[in-house]
Scaffold this motif. Structure first.
Motif, PDB file in Angstrom:
ATOM      1  N   CYS A  46       0.828  -1.216   0.000  1.00  0.00           N
ATOM      2  CA  CYS A  46       0.000   0.000   0.000  1.00  0.00           C
ATOM      3  C   CYS A  46       0.860   1.263   0.000  1.00  0.00           C
ATOM      4  O   CYS A  46       0.356   2.353  -0.282  1.00  0.00           O
ATOM      5  CB  CYS A  46      -0.914   0.012   1.219  1.00  0.00           C
ATOM      6  N   GLU A  72       0.078  -4.394   6.240  1.00  0.00           N
ATOM      7  CA  GLU A  72      -1.010  -4.986   7.031  1.00  0.00           C
ATOM      8  C   GLU A  72      -1.274  -6.452   6.675  1.00  0.00           C
ATOM      9  O   GLU A  72      -1.541  -7.273   7.545  1.00  0.00           O
ATOM     10  CB  GLU A  72      -2.280  -4.162   6.789  1.00  0.00           C
ATOM     11  N   THR A  73      -1.202  -6.758   5.401  1.00  0.00           N
ATOM     12  CA  THR A  73      -1.605  -8.105   4.987  1.00  0.00           C
ATOM     13  C   THR A  73      -0.472  -9.117   5.114  1.00  0.00           C
ATOM     14  O   THR A  73      -0.705 -10.325   4.969  1.00  0.00           O
ATOM     15  CB  THR A  73      -2.080  -8.093   3.526  1.00  0.00           C
ATOM     16  N   ALA A  96      -7.135   2.305   6.837  1.00  0.00           N
ATOM     17  CA  ALA A  96      -6.216   3.228   6.182  1.00  0.00           C
ATOM     18  C   ALA A  96      -6.958   4.495   5.740  1.00  0.00           C
ATOM     19  O   ALA A  96      -6.492   5.614   5.994  1.00  0.00           O
ATOM     20  CB  ALA A  96      -5.555   2.559   4.986  1.00  0.00           C
ATOM     21  N   HIS A 147      -3.640   2.589  -0.810  1.00  0.00           N
ATOM     22  CA  HIS A 147      -4.129   1.759   0.300  1.00  0.00           C
ATOM     23  C   HIS A 147      -5.564   1.335   0.028  1.00  0.00           C
ATOM     24  O   HIS A 147      -6.185   1.769  -0.953  1.00  0.00           O
ATOM     25  CB  HIS A 147      -3.979   2.502   1.634  1.00  0.00           C
ATOM     26  N   CYS A 148      -6.103   0.490   0.896  1.00  0.00           N
ATOM     27  CA  CYS A 148      -7.459  -0.034   0.712  1.00  0.00           C
ATOM     28  C   CYS A 148      -8.432   1.122   0.464  1.00  0.00           C
ATOM     29  O   CYS A 148      -8.366   2.155   1.132  1.00  0.00           O
ATOM     30  CB  CYS A 148      -7.896  -0.810   1.937  1.00  0.00           C
ATOM     31  N   CYS A 207      -0.612   2.500   4.559  1.00  0.00           N
ATOM     32  CA  CYS A 207      -1.239   1.317   5.139  1.00  0.00           C
ATOM     33  C   CYS A 207      -1.578   1.573   6.618  1.00  0.00           C
ATOM     34  O   CYS A 207      -0.963   2.413   7.275  1.00  0.00           O
ATOM     35  CB  CYS A 207      -0.306   0.121   4.973  1.00  0.00           C
ATOM     36  N   ASP A 208      -2.532   0.792   7.097  1.00  0.00           N
ATOM     37  CA  ASP A 208      -3.250   1.079   8.356  1.00  0.00           C
ATOM     38  C   ASP A 208      -2.423   1.681   9.493  1.00  0.00           C
ATOM     39  O   ASP A 208      -2.771   2.730  10.028  1.00  0.00           O
ATOM     40  CB  ASP A 208      -3.870  -0.206   8.900  1.00  0.00           C
TER      41      ASP A 208
END
Ligand code: FES
Length: 564
Positions: free
Chosen positions: A45, A77-78, A192, A185-186, A113-114
């Motif tokens: 991200c 994050e993932t 995020a 990012h998402c 990212c988060d």
């Protein structure tokens, strides 16, 4: 004046920097601006942040500063195990020390990212140098079979469809390639996007900065502007503490309710406030959000994605709509107030950003804070992502001591479960897992999915992804591993959830709970050395932001500043 000094200190500072080929005028005492980037190929991200940094540098040069990019810990994050949250505080600690220890006058924080956004904000808050955040922006909307798909949110759905036999493995493999189709990012209103919005609502990033897609030229334009702005903040000595005041946090909490933001914002905002000494408590999130309706129709609570929010007018249009619900005189990095920044922000799509007079969801549908004998220090539930029919519910507990234990039986067609069951997943808190992972929204048991049941009440001392949905009670404090009452629940106990009354009750007598407590033993610590050991020895509970006890508060920029 870091690089302009005469004598040995100046020579030391300059001589090695000259190995990079800078011309002499950059050492004339101009503001030195650090650009903390969380770029990494292991944080997909954030993988474009190098390009964002180049735009920031342009702005710093334009404004007469001297930009120097440096890496801070990237948290993908993932990919990170056991959970990226285990490392948020490590990023905050690392970045704090890098910002303080290096010869910097101000810093631009590049995140995406988060955990990278709160981690860097915590660091900047503790150091106290002027700071501006530039988040990397959301991905473009995912597209699958002619429909939009949201990152994360679609995965939960596809997992359920796979378990229920509505999708094949091959279809899932194709679909996953349609979701993350650009940098960024998402693009759901996951953590995020929420934290990027929080940074903007707090006043720490420029208007519209949260919503420009990662690949949109205006993201880079905004990044260049941020480079100019940080030099201005250094010259006028405006620090994060001047911007992130109690009023700014109240604004952020209300914006979070209006955007249907992630429950993770609760933990992160508490942690950032703790660094600044701003008095903020878990109950503030409930009290401040109660009169704020959800205005933004974004997944997972609604229909659209961040790209749509951007084209509809971005966060400024949402903040303008909130009117007097916000402290409009709160200061921002533009050195103008929130009110001045958003007063003319237009809205171009009322199906994405609803008007305050006719909101997407009524006031009080945001994050609620629950208490009771099962959560003496509190728990939260995201009402807008829950099933309305389950917000008042009584059912028997089905207890698992880990998500893995649940997954072993989740597909069992004989699992003793019905639509009233309350699924308890515990030992998932900050100390227990460790790191308080996003495991609370375990999928509904396959037996129920096949019967058409899409949601049941789940309760957990862990967190839930901001992209997830369901009637899930989270962040139970104290956690089971710290001896919270959640550790004493047994399968078959009655649990009642009453969100309107803000209660979560284990219907077991105090005497019986005392007997169970006497028989309870704490689990062994998950590590005996290294970061995980340090973390579990010092981490606080969710209701105070899960920061490390020795990192709460600020040290200031002046520590160890020899040779300045
Ligand atoms: Fe990085 Fe969602 S995985 S923002």
């Amino acid at each position: 004046m870091w690089f302009g000094a005469t004598g040995r200190a100046g020579m030391n500072h300059r001589a090695w920097m000259r190995s990079q080929g800078f011309t002499s005028e950059v050492f004339d005492g101009r503001p030195v601006i650090g650009i903390a980037t969380t770029w990494s190929e292991l944080a997909p991200c954030n993988v474009h942040l190098h390009r964002v940094a180049e735009s920031v540098k342009r702005g710093v040069w334009q404004a007469g500063g001297f930009p120097l990019e440096f890496p801070a810990m990237a948290l993908g994050e993932t990919l990170l195990r056991p959970t990226a949250m285990l490392y948020r505080n490590l990023l905050a600690m690392e970045a704090e020390e890098l910002i303080r220890a290096n010869p910097l006058d101000g810093v631009v924080l590049l995140s995406g990212c988060d955990k990278t956004t709160p981690g860097l904000l915590m660091a900047a808050a503790s150091v106290g140098l002027p700071a501006v955040m530039v988040t990397g922006g959301p991905m473009l909307s995912g597209k699958y079979q002619g429909t939009d798909v949201g990152s994360g949110t679609a995965v939960w759905r596809w997992e359920e469809d796979l378990l229920a036999g509505r999708m094949t493995q091959a279809e899932c493999a194709f679909a996953e390639g349609c979701m993350a189709r650009s940098n960024g990012h998402c693009m759901t209103m996951g953590t995020a996007s929420t934290m990027a919005s929080m940074a903007e609502a707090l006043g720490m990033q420029l208007p519209y900065s949260a919503t420009w897609p990662a690949v949109d030229a205006r993201r880079y334009e905004t990044a260049q502007r941020a480079g100019q702005v940080i030099v201005d903040l250094v010259e006028t000595d405006v620090t994060p503490a001047d911007i992130m005041t109690r009023e700014a946090f109240e604004n952020a909490i209300r914006v979070n309710a209006a955007i249907g933001g992630s429950t993770n914002a609760v933990v992160h905002l508490l942690a950032i406030a703790g660094r600044l000494g701003v008095p903020l408590r878990l109950d503030d999130f409930d009290a401040l959000a109660r009169d704020v309706p959800t205005l933004v129709n974004l997944q997972p609570s609604g229909k659209y994605l961040m790209e749509d929010l951007c084209y509809a007018g971005g966060l400024p249009a949402v903040m303008r709509e909130l009117g007097d619900l916000l402290h409009r005189d709160a200061l921002t990095v533009t050195r103008a107030s929130v009110g001045e920044n958003v007063k003319d922000a237009p809205c171009w799509n009322r199906d994405v950003i609803f008007p305050l007079s006719s909101p997407f969801q009524p006031a009080g549908s945001g994050t609620a804070v629950l208490r009771g004998n099962l959560a003496p220090d509190g728990a939260v539930i995201k009402q807008s992502a829950a099933s309305p029919g389950l917000l008042k519910h009584r059912g028997r507990a089905l207890v698992f001591d880990s998500q893995e234990a649940y997954y072993e039986v989740a597909a069992d067609p004989e699992l003793e479960v019905d639509e009233n069951t309350v699924l308890v997943i515990r030992y998932c808190g900050p100390k227990g897992y460790p790191g308080m992972p996003e495991v609370a929204n375990v999928p509904v048991p396959a037996r129920l999915l096949k019967q058409g049941v899409r949601d049941i009440v789940r309760i957990c001392d862990g967190r839930m992804s901001g992209t997830a949905y369901g009637t899930v009670v989270l962040h139970i404090a104290p956690e089971a591993a710290a001896g919270g009452p959640l550790a004493l629940v047994r399968t078959g106990d009655w649990i009642s959830l009453d969100v309107p009354a803000r209660t979560l009750t284990l219907e077991v007598s105090d005497a019986e709970l005392a007997d169970r407590r006497a028989a309870w033993t704490a689990p062994p610590p998950p590590a005996s050395r290294g970061w995980t050991w340090l973390y579990t020895q010092h981490v606080g509970q969710a209701d105070t932001g899960a920061d490390l006890d020795f990192l709460v508060g600020a040290s200031g920029a002046a520590v160890g500043r020899e040779g300045h």
